[in-house]
Design a protein around this motif. Structure first.
Motif, mmCIF file in Angstrom:
data_model
loop_
_atom_site.group_PDB
_atom_site.id
_atom_site.type_symbol
_atom_site.label_atom_id
_atom_site.label_comp_id
_atom_site.label_asym_id
_atom_site.label_seq_id
_atom_site.Cartn_x
_atom_site.Cartn_y
_atom_site.Cartn_z
ATOM 1 N N ASP A 1 0.961 -1.504 -0.361
ATOM 2 C CA ASP A 1 -0.060 -0.539 0.001
ATOM 3 C C ASP A 1 0.891 1.021 0.115
ATOM 4 O O ASP A 1 0.352 2.594 -0.602
ATOM 5 C CB ASP A 1 -0.852 -0.216 1.557
ATOM 6 C CG ASP A 1 -2.006 -1.056 0.987
ATOM 7 O OD1 ASP A 1 -2.658 -0.728 1.848
ATOM 8 O OD2 ASP A 1 -2.597 -1.659 0.152
ATOM 9 N N SER A 2 1.712 1.387 0.688
ATOM 10 C CA SER A 2 2.540 2.708 0.913
ATOM 11 C C SER A 2 3.523 2.984 -0.488
ATOM 12 O O SER A 2 4.020 4.191 -0.310
ATOM 13 C CB SER A 2 4.163 2.156 2.003
ATOM 14 O OG SER A 2 4.284 1.271 1.946
ATOM 15 N N LYS B 1 1.883 2.192 -3.214
ATOM 16 C CA LYS B 1 0.762 2.778 -5.005
ATOM 17 C C LYS B 1 0.689 4.089 -5.139
ATOM 18 O O LYS B 1 1.042 5.083 -4.963
ATOM 19 C CB LYS B 1 0.090 2.114 -4.256
ATOM 20 C CG LYS B 1 -0.126 0.498 -3.895
ATOM 21 C CD LYS B 1 -1.942 0.611 -3.631
ATOM 22 C CE LYS B 1 -2.258 -1.542 -3.295
ATOM 23 N NZ LYS B 1 -2.974 -1.732 -2.285
#
Length: 120
Positions: free
Chosen positions: A60-61, A63
């Motif tokens: 996620d970090s 994306k």
């Protein structure tokens, strides 16, 4: 089989780097390619991966900031890292799950790692 990673270095926050990982040796088939990273005092984590069919996953970090791509003809994996943040500082490792011949099993191969430092 050897994986040679390159492209790391020192970059200022907001900057970009492109990592490359070239596989050489007896390669029959590659299933999944990926980039992992390990920051000081932290466990190794999967940053991004891409399958033989082109399906991509990202932590996620990263994306929207990182792009993973591959050149099948060259057995090479890339990671374009944009808008880099100090939290991206880590040693980056490439990984490929591959067969060396038709009857082989898929085995994990790792590059030695390349250091990315994001700092002003």
């Amino acid at each position: 089989v050897q994986l040679q990673a390159s492209g790391g270095g020192l970059v200022q926050p907001g900057g970009s780097l492109r990592l490359s990982c070239a596989a050489s040796g007896n390669i029959f088939s590659i299933n999944v390619m990926g980039w992992y990273r390990q920051a000081p005092g932290k466990e190794r984590e999967l940053v991004a991966s891409i399958t033989g069919g082109g399906s991509e996953t990202f932590v996620d970090s990263v994306k929207g900031r990182f792009i993973i791509s591959k050149d099948n003809a060259k057995n090479t994996l890339y990671l374009q890292m944009n808008s880099l943040e100090p939290e991206d500082t880590a040693v980056y490792y490439c990984n490929m799950k591959m067969k060396r011949w038709w009857g082989d099993s898929f085995v994990d191969y790792w590059g030695k790692g390349t250091l990315v430092t994001v700092s002003s």
